[in-house]
Write a protein that holds these residues in place. Structure first.
Motif, PDB file in Angstrom:
ATOM      1  N   SER A   1      -0.025   4.278   0.261  1.00 22.73           N
ATOM      2  CA  SER A   1      -0.706   5.387   0.422  1.00 22.73           C
ATOM      3  C   SER A   1       0.238   6.433   1.445  1.00 22.73           C
ATOM      4  O   SER A   1       0.213   7.749   1.127  1.00 22.73           O
ATOM      5  N   LYS A   2       1.242   6.047   2.022  1.00 18.85           N
ATOM      6  CA  LYS A   2       2.066   6.628   2.971  1.00 18.85           C
ATOM      7  C   LYS A   2       3.078   7.493   1.969  1.00 18.85           C
ATOM      8  O   LYS A   2       3.361   8.530   2.153  1.00 18.85           O
TER       9      LYS A   2
ATOM     10  N   TRP B   1      -4.844   8.810   1.672  1.00 21.00           N
ATOM     11  CA  TRP B   1      -5.520   8.172   2.802  1.00 21.00           C
ATOM     12  C   TRP B   1      -5.474   6.886   2.288  1.00 21.00           C
ATOM     13  O   TRP B   1      -5.483   6.176   1.207  1.00 21.00           O
ATOM     14  N   THR B   2      -5.149   5.863   3.556  1.00 21.48           N
ATOM     15  CA  THR B   2      -5.150   4.424   3.491  1.00 21.48           C
ATOM     16  C   THR B   2      -6.587   3.802   3.326  1.00 21.48           C
ATOM     17  O   THR B   2      -7.673   4.540   3.417  1.00 21.48           O
ATOM     18  N   ARG B   3      -6.855   2.558   2.644  1.00 20.03           N
ATOM     19  CA  ARG B   3      -7.995   1.998   2.644  1.00 20.03           C
ATOM     20  C   ARG B   3      -8.629   2.003   4.090  1.00 20.03           C
ATOM     21  O   ARG B   3      -9.944   2.400   4.086  1.00 20.03           O
ATOM     22  N   GLN B   4      -7.790   1.854   5.228  1.00 17.28           N
ATOM     23  CA  GLN B   4      -8.608   1.889   6.475  1.00 17.28           C
ATOM     24  C   GLN B   4      -9.067   3.124   6.835  1.00 17.28           C
ATOM     25  O   GLN B   4     -10.264   3.264   7.633  1.00 17.28           O
ATOM     26  N   ARG B   5      -8.440   4.365   6.377  1.00 16.01           N
ATOM     27  CA  ARG B   5      -9.050   5.356   6.645  1.00 16.01           C
ATOM     28  C   ARG B   5     -10.364   5.797   5.966  1.00 16.01           C
ATOM     29  O   ARG B   5     -11.436   6.504   6.488  1.00 16.01           O
TER      30      ARG B   5
ATOM     31  N   GLU C   1      -4.286  12.927  11.143  1.00 13.51           N
ATOM     32  CA  GLU C   1      -3.796  11.807  11.608  1.00 13.51           C
ATOM     33  C   GLU C   1      -2.306  11.761  11.076  1.00 13.51           C
ATOM     34  O   GLU C   1      -1.874  10.524  10.966  1.00 13.51           O
TER      35      GLU C   1
ATOM     36  N   ARG D   1       2.359   8.442  -1.091  1.00 11.24           N
ATOM     37  CA  ARG D   1       1.736   9.506  -1.769  1.00 11.24           C
ATOM     38  C   ARG D   1       1.714  10.493  -0.681  1.00 11.24           C
ATOM     39  O   ARG D   1       1.640  11.710  -1.005  1.00 11.24           O
ATOM     40  N   LEU D   2       1.276  10.252   0.388  1.00 11.37           N
ATOM     41  CA  LEU D   2       1.227  11.226   1.477  1.00 11.37           C
ATOM     42  C   LEU D   2       2.522  12.155   1.728  1.00 11.37           C
ATOM     43  O   LEU D   2       2.257  13.422   1.789  1.00 11.37           O
TER      44      LEU D   2
ATOM     45  N   ASP E   1       0.818  -1.253   0.152  1.00  9.99           N
ATOM     46  CA  ASP E   1      -0.098  -0.008   0.091  1.00  9.99           C
ATOM     47  C   ASP E   1       0.982   1.296  -0.063  1.00  9.99           C
ATOM     48  O   ASP E   1       1.818   1.382   0.808  1.00  9.99           O
TER      49      ASP E   1
END
Ligand SMILES: Nc1ncnc2c1ncn2[C@@H]1O[C@H](COP(=O)(O)OP(=O)(O)O)[C@@H](O)[C@H]1O
Ligand SMILES: [Mg+2]
Lengths: 240, 380
Positions: A93-94, B293-297, A125, A96-97, A91
């Motif tokens: 996500s991080k 944002w992650t899937r969990q979020r 968050e 990208r963030l 994943d």
């Protein structure tokens, strides 16, 4: 930090940095192989570079941008962005963030959140404190001349204003790379100019890497380099 | 719009919940320490009872009576702590002339205005779960009565007032509560007084029995049934009015069935609403994923919204639900209906809403989290 490469341009000394994006033989198809969106892409982009991607609709520009931003996974080849191998299955996500700021053509904003809140979303968050979040977002909105519109909903804004909010949001995490997919595509040329100038200014000031997909020559021409795509391939790449 | 839909579901749950709690409190109220373990009633032969007498005051559905000498006999059975005779009947107080309504013409009786009369020795009222909340208990043999809480409210009578029953005047000396809505709408007097009033001297409708300490009440009930195989049977329902209580059980079950359906409907509305919200916001979810944002979020966000939606709905639902019950109560459509606005019901209601929110949100949240960001961003 650099490998010592020095290029002289406009009489100024410009330090050429390391590649922040390295792509080799990247392919991507959709519909179980029926649509080849990327057909063997080879591309290197240096840290702090402003690269513009042009090409007809359906040539794979967005797909390439999404690969760089780890929004989607390639079928084969190699892609390394900011030192991270994006062919791994995890994943991102991080990634990208922390590394990427996206600006799309349309619908960048969450309609029921205020302008100020929209810019803060990426910081939710994270380790950033609430006060800093609020301050950083307000500062960025100020810098895109929307400091007086903080509490408005995106629906109250013009298309150009919305793109400015989206740009402010893309910057809030201090990303290494800004990926802008036709950010001026839905705007009239006057508004488009404002957005383009804003991106150019940010690119210079923040020394951020900027990859900009556009249809318009005059937009592309302000880049360090223009890449032309056709049928999922890079057909030529020239210094602007 | 979505909130509206869920609110209807929740209002149904709350409204029905209030009713569910208000109606069968008799069956749910725990037996108090002084209360009887079971009651002994006459075994219905199926034919007209041997007593044959309806009495001047309408009896309840041809209930057969028991000779009160049985009380003494039962008291002798080992394991019996105490046994007390109770005479129960119903009368129409609103229309004094109809107090002579004969049981043979029950069709004439207006159910709404029927009042339960209970005759019991003043020292044994706790056996019938009666608790005096105001005033004092009547004296045995005197023209004194105590009236139930809801009867007092309905008839607007209080301590010191008089009530005329069967051409006799009675003084209200106390107000009581039993937790049984039927009995709370009634009037209690001494056993001999009611026997006298109904020409049932020496007869009782039921005998309340409390097992002595250490004795098993179920075994005791069986023992009594075996001793009087042809005459008596036992019932664990306190009032001895099986039919009424069975009716309550039916209502209780129905209310829960309806509540369950309402909860289900509410849940389905939550799922549909959230699925619709997710599909309407596909693009938005794509943007959030692009931002990092992650899937969990995403899951957290959708379930959070789903809960929020349900909580807003419960506020609306509570107001609507309570409103409906209040209206039902004030029209007196259901006699003795005492909606119980208990803390536990509110907790239950909020619990139901939270549960609906979480469970109803899980699938839509899962769907949202499975959206490929690129697909979501292509979505217009
Ligand atoms: N998620 C997808 N599913 C199916 N086909 C897609 C998807 N994304 C892109 N394509 C197809 O891939 C090709 C390249 O698309 P895209 O990268 O969006 O082109 P561009 O941005 O240059 O207009 C097009 O033929 C498009 O229809
Ligand atoms: Mg595109």
């Amino acid at each position: 930090m650099s490998d010592g490469n020095i290029e002289v341009r406009n009489g100024n000394m410009i330090e050429i940095k390391e590649n922040i994006i390295e792509i080799k033989d990247l392919t991507k198809s959709f519909d179980g192989g029926n649509i080849t969106a990327l057909d063997g892409i080879n591309l290197e982009i240096k840290e702090g570079e402003f690269v513009s991607i042009m090409g007809p609709s359906g040539s794979g520009k967005s797909t390439l941008l999404n690969m760089i931003g780890a929004l989607d996974k390639a079928d084969s080849g190699q892609i390394k962005v900011a030192g991270i191998d994006l062919m791994q299955s995890e994943d991102f996500s991080k990634f990208r963030l922390n590394k990427i700021g996206f600006v799309f053509q349309l619908h960048n904003l969450i309609p029921n959140l205020t302008v100020h809140e929209n810019v803060q979303i990426p910081l939710i968050e994270t380790d950033v404190t609430d006060e800093e979040m609020i301050e950083r977002a307000a500062e960025l909105l100020n810098s895109v001349n929307l400091g007086n519109r903080l509490d408005q909903l995106p629906t109250k804004l013009s298309g150009g204003e919305r793109q400015r909010v989206a740009i402010a949001r893309a910057l809030v995490n201090h990303p290494s790379i800004i990926l802008a997919d036709e950010p001026t595509g839905a705007l009239d040329s006057r508004m488009g100019d404002i957005i383009l100038n804003l991106l150019r200014e940010i690119h210079q000031k923040e020394n951020v890497t900027l990859v900009l997909v556009t249809h318009e020559d005059y937009v592309a021409n302000s880049a360090d380099r223009v890449i032309n795509m056709m049928d999922g391939k890079i057909v030529d790449s020239n210094i602007a | 719009m979505a909130i509206f839909g869920i609110a209807i579901g929740v209002a149904a749950v709350i409204g029905l919940g209030l009713l569910a709690e208000g109606l069968p409190s008799s069956t749910q109220s725990a037996l108090t320490a002084g209360a009887a373990d079971f009651s002994v009633i006459a075994k219905t032969s199926g034919t007209e009872g041997p007593n044959g007498q309806g009495g001047p005051v309408g009896s309840f559905g041809g209930q057969e009576l028991i000779n009160q000498t049985k009380i003494g006999e039962i008291q002798q059975i080992s394991g019996v702590g105490s046994a007390v005779g109770v005479l129960r009947t119903m009368t129409n107080l609103d229309n004094t002339t109809s107090t002579t309504t004969n049981s043979s013409s029950p069709g004439e009786a207006n159910f709404q205005s029927m009042t339960t009369l209970i005759g019991i020795d003043s020292n044994s009222i706790s056996m019938n779960d009666i608790v005096i909340t105001n005033g004092s208990v009547y004296s045995n043999g005197a023209n004194e009565i105590i009236i139930g809480k809801s009867a007092a409210e309905r008839s607007n009578k209080t301590i010191g007032d008089t009530i005329s029953i069967s051409n006799q005047t009675f003084k209200v000396v106390g107000i009581y509560e039993t937790g049984n809505f039927q009995d709370d709408g009634g009037i209690v007097m001494s056993l001999d007084k009611l026997q006298n009033l109904t020409n049932n001297t020496g007869e009782v409708s039921l005998i309340l029995v409390k097992a002595s300490n250490g004795a098993d009440s179920d075994e005791l009930a069986t023992a009594i049934q075996e001793q009087y195989p042809d005459e008596l049977t036992t019932s664990s329902s306190l009032s001895g009015m099986d039919r009424m209580n069975q009716g309550l059980d039916v209502i209780n079950t129905a209310v829960w069935a309806i509540s369950l359906v309402a909860i289900l409907v509410g849940g389905i509305i939550v799922v549909i609403t959230m699925l619709k919200a997710v599909s309407e916001r596909t693009r938005e979810i794509g943007v959030l994923r692009a931002i990092g944002w992650t899937r969990q979020r995403i899951i957290k966000m959708i379930i959070g919204e789903s809960i929020l939606l349900s909580l807003i709905a419960i506020v609306v639902g509570l107001i609507v639900g309570i409103g409906i019950v209040e209206i039902l109560g004030s029209t007196g459509m259901i006699p003795g209906l005492m909606p119980s606005f208990s803390v536990s019901l509110f907790v239950k209601g909020i619990g139901v809403a939270l549960l609906l929110g979480i469970i109803g949100g899980i699938y839509p949240a899962y769907r949202a989290s499975k959206l490929e960001p690129t697909e979501a961003l292509r979505y217009e």
